[in-house]
Motif scaffolding. Structure first.
Motif, PDB file in Angstrom:
ATOM      1  N   THR A 138       0.701  -9.155   1.045  1.00  0.00           N
ATOM      2  CA  THR A 138       0.097  -8.306   2.073  1.00  0.00           C
ATOM      3  C   THR A 138      -0.792  -7.296   1.374  1.00  0.00           C
ATOM      4  O   THR A 138      -0.391  -6.717   0.349  1.00  0.00           O
ATOM      5  CB  THR A 138       1.183  -7.559   2.868  1.00  0.00           C
ATOM      6  OG1 THR A 138       2.050  -8.511   3.484  1.00  0.00           O
ATOM      7  CG2 THR A 138       0.551  -6.675   3.942  1.00  0.00           C
ATOM      8  N   VAL A 139      -1.984  -7.081   1.894  1.00  0.00           N
ATOM      9  CA  VAL A 139      -2.861  -6.046   1.359  1.00  0.00           C
ATOM     10  C   VAL A 139      -2.990  -4.958   2.413  1.00  0.00           C
ATOM     11  O   VAL A 139      -3.164  -5.230   3.599  1.00  0.00           O
ATOM     12  CB  VAL A 139      -4.239  -6.617   0.944  1.00  0.00           C
ATOM     13  CG1 VAL A 139      -4.919  -7.341   2.087  1.00  0.00           C
ATOM     14  CG2 VAL A 139      -5.129  -5.508   0.406  1.00  0.00           C
ATOM     15  N   LEU A 140      -2.854  -3.713   1.954  1.00  0.00           N
ATOM     16  CA  LEU A 140      -3.008  -2.543   2.813  1.00  0.00           C
ATOM     17  C   LEU A 140      -4.193  -1.730   2.326  1.00  0.00           C
ATOM     18  O   LEU A 140      -4.363  -1.542   1.118  1.00  0.00           O
ATOM     19  CB  LEU A 140      -1.745  -1.686   2.775  1.00  0.00           C
ATOM     20  CG  LEU A 140      -0.456  -2.346   3.265  1.00  0.00           C
ATOM     21  CD1 LEU A 140       0.716  -1.375   3.101  1.00  0.00           C
ATOM     22  CD2 LEU A 140      -0.577  -2.783   4.711  1.00  0.00           C
ATOM     23  N   LEU A 141      -4.990  -1.258   3.255  1.00  0.00           N
ATOM     24  CA  LEU A 141      -6.173  -0.472   2.928  1.00  0.00           C
ATOM     25  C   LEU A 141      -6.106   0.867   3.637  1.00  0.00           C
ATOM     26  O   LEU A 141      -5.970   0.919   4.860  1.00  0.00           O
ATOM     27  CB  LEU A 141      -7.436  -1.232   3.350  1.00  0.00           C
ATOM     28  CG  LEU A 141      -8.771  -0.506   3.197  1.00  0.00           C
ATOM     29  CD1 LEU A 141      -9.054  -0.189   1.727  1.00  0.00           C
ATOM     30  CD2 LEU A 141      -9.905  -1.337   3.797  1.00  0.00           C
ATOM     31  N   ASN A 142      -6.218   1.933   2.872  1.00  0.00           N
ATOM     32  CA  ASN A 142      -6.279   3.281   3.432  1.00  0.00           C
ATOM     33  C   ASN A 142      -7.607   3.895   3.029  1.00  0.00           C
ATOM     34  O   ASN A 142      -7.779   4.372   1.898  1.00  0.00           O
ATOM     35  CB  ASN A 142      -5.111   4.130   2.909  1.00  0.00           C
ATOM     36  CG  ASN A 142      -5.062   5.508   3.552  1.00  0.00           C
ATOM     37  OD1 ASN A 142      -6.087   6.055   3.953  1.00  0.00           O
ATOM     38  ND2 ASN A 142      -3.878   6.058   3.655  1.00  0.00           N
ATOM     39  N   LYS A 143      -8.557   3.854   3.962  1.00  0.00           N
ATOM     40  CA  LYS A 143      -9.907   4.308   3.624  1.00  0.00           C
ATOM     41  C   LYS A 143      -9.978   5.826   3.504  1.00  0.00           C
ATOM     42  O   LYS A 143     -10.854   6.356   2.821  1.00  0.00           O
ATOM     43  CB  LYS A 143     -10.887   3.813   4.691  1.00  0.00           C
ATOM     44  CG  LYS A 143     -11.023   2.300   4.716  1.00  0.00           C
ATOM     45  CD  LYS A 143     -12.009   1.844   5.751  1.00  0.00           C
ATOM     46  CE  LYS A 143     -11.496   2.004   7.157  1.00  0.00           C
ATOM     47  NZ  LYS A 143     -10.339   1.101   7.427  1.00  0.00           N
ATOM     48  N   THR A 144      -9.076   6.521   4.152  1.00  0.00           N
ATOM     49  CA  THR A 144      -9.098   7.985   4.111  1.00  0.00           C
ATOM     50  C   THR A 144      -8.913   8.504   2.695  1.00  0.00           C
ATOM     51  O   THR A 144      -9.603   9.437   2.268  1.00  0.00           O
ATOM     52  CB  THR A 144      -7.990   8.560   5.012  1.00  0.00           C
ATOM     53  OG1 THR A 144      -8.166   8.053   6.327  1.00  0.00           O
ATOM     54  CG2 THR A 144      -8.044  10.071   5.027  1.00  0.00           C
ATOM     55  N   VAL A 145      -7.984   7.861   1.969  1.00  0.00           N
ATOM     56  CA  VAL A 145      -7.729   8.291   0.590  1.00  0.00           C
ATOM     57  C   VAL A 145      -8.242   7.280  -0.427  1.00  0.00           C
ATOM     58  O   VAL A 145      -7.949   7.389  -1.613  1.00  0.00           O
ATOM     59  CB  VAL A 145      -6.229   8.568   0.365  1.00  0.00           C
ATOM     60  CG1 VAL A 145      -5.789   9.752   1.209  1.00  0.00           C
ATOM     61  CG2 VAL A 145      -5.382   7.338   0.693  1.00  0.00           C
ATOM     62  N   LYS A 146      -9.009   6.311   0.028  1.00  0.00           N
ATOM     63  CA  LYS A 146      -9.588   5.270  -0.834  1.00  0.00           C
ATOM     64  C   LYS A 146      -8.508   4.608  -1.685  1.00  0.00           C
ATOM     65  O   LYS A 146      -8.571   4.587  -2.922  1.00  0.00           O
ATOM     66  CB  LYS A 146     -10.707   5.856  -1.695  1.00  0.00           C
ATOM     67  CG  LYS A 146     -11.914   6.302  -0.869  1.00  0.00           C
ATOM     68  CD  LYS A 146     -13.146   6.577  -1.693  1.00  0.00           C
ATOM     69  CE  LYS A 146     -13.003   7.853  -2.466  1.00  0.00           C
ATOM     70  NZ  LYS A 146     -14.229   8.243  -3.177  1.00  0.00           N
ATOM     71  N   HIS A 147      -7.532   4.049  -0.984  1.00  0.00           N
ATOM     72  CA  HIS A 147      -6.388   3.453  -1.660  1.00  0.00           C
ATOM     73  C   HIS A 147      -6.132   2.052  -1.119  1.00  0.00           C
ATOM     74  O   HIS A 147      -6.220   1.804   0.085  1.00  0.00           O
ATOM     75  CB  HIS A 147      -5.156   4.344  -1.454  1.00  0.00           C
ATOM     76  CG  HIS A 147      -3.946   3.870  -2.144  1.00  0.00           C
ATOM     77  ND1 HIS A 147      -3.010   3.056  -1.535  1.00  0.00           N
ATOM     78  CD2 HIS A 147      -3.500   4.067  -3.405  1.00  0.00           C
ATOM     79  CE1 HIS A 147      -2.046   2.789  -2.391  1.00  0.00           C
ATOM     80  NE2 HIS A 147      -2.308   3.396  -3.531  1.00  0.00           N
ATOM     81  N   LEU A 148      -5.805   1.182  -2.027  1.00  0.00           N
ATOM     82  CA  LEU A 148      -5.547  -0.226  -1.718  1.00  0.00           C
ATOM     83  C   LEU A 148      -4.208  -0.596  -2.341  1.00  0.00           C
ATOM     84  O   LEU A 148      -3.916  -0.152  -3.470  1.00  0.00           O
ATOM     85  CB  LEU A 148      -6.655  -1.056  -2.353  1.00  0.00           C
ATOM     86  CG  LEU A 148      -6.923  -2.492  -1.985  1.00  0.00           C
ATOM     87  CD1 LEU A 148      -7.386  -2.587  -0.544  1.00  0.00           C
ATOM     88  CD2 LEU A 148      -7.994  -3.061  -2.909  1.00  0.00           C
ATOM     89  N   SER A 149      -3.405  -1.374  -1.665  1.00  0.00           N
ATOM     90  CA  SER A 149      -2.163  -1.828  -2.290  1.00  0.00           C
ATOM     91  C   SER A 149      -1.938  -3.311  -2.011  1.00  0.00           C
ATOM     92  O   SER A 149      -2.425  -3.851  -1.017  1.00  0.00           O
ATOM     93  CB  SER A 149      -0.960  -1.019  -1.803  1.00  0.00           C
ATOM     94  OG  SER A 149      -0.699  -1.301  -0.447  1.00  0.00           O
ATOM     95  N   LEU A 150      -1.229  -3.932  -2.929  1.00  0.00           N
ATOM     96  CA  LEU A 150      -0.850  -5.345  -2.816  1.00  0.00           C
ATOM     97  C   LEU A 150       0.662  -5.405  -2.819  1.00  0.00           C
ATOM     98  O   LEU A 150       1.297  -4.907  -3.756  1.00  0.00           O
ATOM     99  CB  LEU A 150      -1.415  -6.149  -3.977  1.00  0.00           C
ATOM    100  CG  LEU A 150      -1.014  -7.619  -4.024  1.00  0.00           C
ATOM    101  CD1 LEU A 150      -1.704  -8.388  -2.897  1.00  0.00           C
ATOM    102  CD2 LEU A 150      -1.363  -8.241  -5.380  1.00  0.00           C
ATOM    103  N   GLN A 151       1.224  -5.971  -1.790  1.00  0.00           N
ATOM    104  CA  GLN A 151       2.663  -6.152  -1.716  1.00  0.00           C
ATOM    105  C   GLN A 151       2.978  -7.626  -1.905  1.00  0.00           C
ATOM    106  O   GLN A 151       2.382  -8.474  -1.246  1.00  0.00           O
ATOM    107  CB  GLN A 151       3.188  -5.656  -0.370  1.00  0.00           C
ATOM    108  CG  GLN A 151       2.904  -4.191  -0.116  1.00  0.00           C
ATOM    109  CD  GLN A 151       3.393  -3.729   1.245  1.00  0.00           C
ATOM    110  OE1 GLN A 151       3.965  -4.501   2.008  1.00  0.00           O
ATOM    111  NE2 GLN A 151       3.161  -2.472   1.546  1.00  0.00           N
ATOM    112  N   ILE A 152       3.891  -7.914  -2.814  1.00  0.00           N
ATOM    113  CA  ILE A 152       4.336  -9.275  -3.044  1.00  0.00           C
ATOM    114  C   ILE A 152       5.802  -9.357  -2.651  1.00  0.00           C
ATOM    115  O   ILE A 152       6.649  -8.633  -3.204  1.00  0.00           O
ATOM    116  CB  ILE A 152       4.166  -9.698  -4.519  1.00  0.00           C
ATOM    117  CG1 ILE A 152       2.719  -9.493  -4.972  1.00  0.00           C
ATOM    118  CG2 ILE A 152       4.592 -11.158  -4.713  1.00  0.00           C
ATOM    119  CD1 ILE A 152       2.500  -9.742  -6.462  1.00  0.00           C
ATOM    120  N   ALA A 153       6.109 -10.211  -1.695  1.00  0.00           N
ATOM    121  CA  ALA A 153       7.488 -10.361  -1.236  1.00  0.00           C
ATOM    122  C   ALA A 153       8.232 -11.368  -2.098  1.00  0.00           C
ATOM    123  O   ALA A 153       7.651 -12.345  -2.584  1.00  0.00           O
ATOM    124  CB  ALA A 153       7.490 -10.812   0.215  1.00  0.00           C
ATOM    125  N   ALA A 154       9.523 -11.098  -2.309  1.00  0.00           N
ATOM    126  CA  ALA A 154      10.393 -12.028  -3.043  1.00  0.00           C
ATOM    127  C   ALA A 154       9.716 -12.485  -4.329  1.00  0.00           C
ATOM    128  O   ALA A 154       9.458 -13.687  -4.530  1.00  0.00           O
ATOM    129  CB  ALA A 154      10.766 -13.213  -2.165  1.00  0.00           C
TER     130      ALA A 154
END
Lengths: 113, 114
Positions: free
Chosen positions: A63-79
């Motif tokens: 899953t990729v999450l994008l927070n444009k307010t703080v210019k932050h991106l994250s990648l979540q890898i399950a299991a």
């Protein structure tokens, strides 16, 4: 194992845990973001992408999450699995303007069984 | 269907020499981009070729030059090599209409400058 907020160059997790890899991007004009996986001796391999009109996108176990307010991106890898061990890079560009990709600093994910 | 292929895989040169690296894009792709990846860093964009012309260029000196052939394959040339040019050189291909989306990378050429 979670790595939330700050970018850390390494992340060690146990097999089966969920992993979170963070990235701060630099250009507020960027409208397209990609996560790549790079295994030793290989070139970067596409994992998942997201456009700036979305804040979340899901793939298979990722899953990729994008927070444009703080210019932050994250990648979540399950299991997380041992085969997920690699260096992960985020990349950004202004797709509208057709600019080249700018890669972030990588995070080395180590998965132990 | 072959992906992006690069040659050679490894290369050792001395300072001041010149080097040529080669890339064949993924079948059906018409655009080739070159990146430099220093040890422990993310790839840095060098330039992009489409229709045998340089379309975009990153912040690299004129010592770095390239070429694209009618069959879409490409070469990267580096003149007057410096120790700091030691890096993994990655070639990526795509369809021009997709720009940086659907970019496929080769495994790279590891260049060592002594």
């Amino acid at each position: 194992g979670e790595n939330v907020g700050l970018h850390l160059p390494t992340l060690s997790v146990q097999e089966g845990d969920n992993s979170i890899i963070n990235c701060a991007y630099s250009n507020s004009a960027s409208d397209y973001f990609i996560w790549y996986k790079q295994e030793s001796g290989k070139g970067p391999q596409f994992i998942i992408d997201i456009r700036s009109n979305m804040d979340k996108r899901q793939g298979q176990r990722v899953t990729v999450l994008l927070n444009k307010t703080v210019k932050h991106l994250s990648l979540q890898i399950a299991a997380t699995q041992p085969g997920d061990s690699a260096v992960y890079f985020c990349a950004e560009n202004n797709a509208q303007a057709g600019t080249a990709l700018i890669f972030g600093k990588g995070t080395t994910l180590s998965v132990s069984s | 269907d072959a992906g992006v292929t690069q040659s050679p895989t490894h290369l050792i040169k001395t300072r001041g020499q010149q080097v040529t690296l080669r890339c064949s894009p993924k079948s059906g792709h018409d655009t080739v981009s070159w990146y430099q990846q220093a040890l422990g860093q993310g790839p840095q964009f060098i330039f992009q070729y489409y229709e045998e012309e340089e379309r975009q260029r990153g912040n690299f000196p004129d010592r770095f030059s390239g070429h694209q052939f009618p069959n879409y394959s490409s070469e990267l040339n580096v003149n007057a090599l410096l120790l700091g040019d030691s890096a993994l050189y990655l070639c990526a291909s795509s369809l021009f209409e997709y720009r940086e989306e659907k970019l496929f990378f080769g495994s790279g050429t590891q260049l060592s400058v002594l």
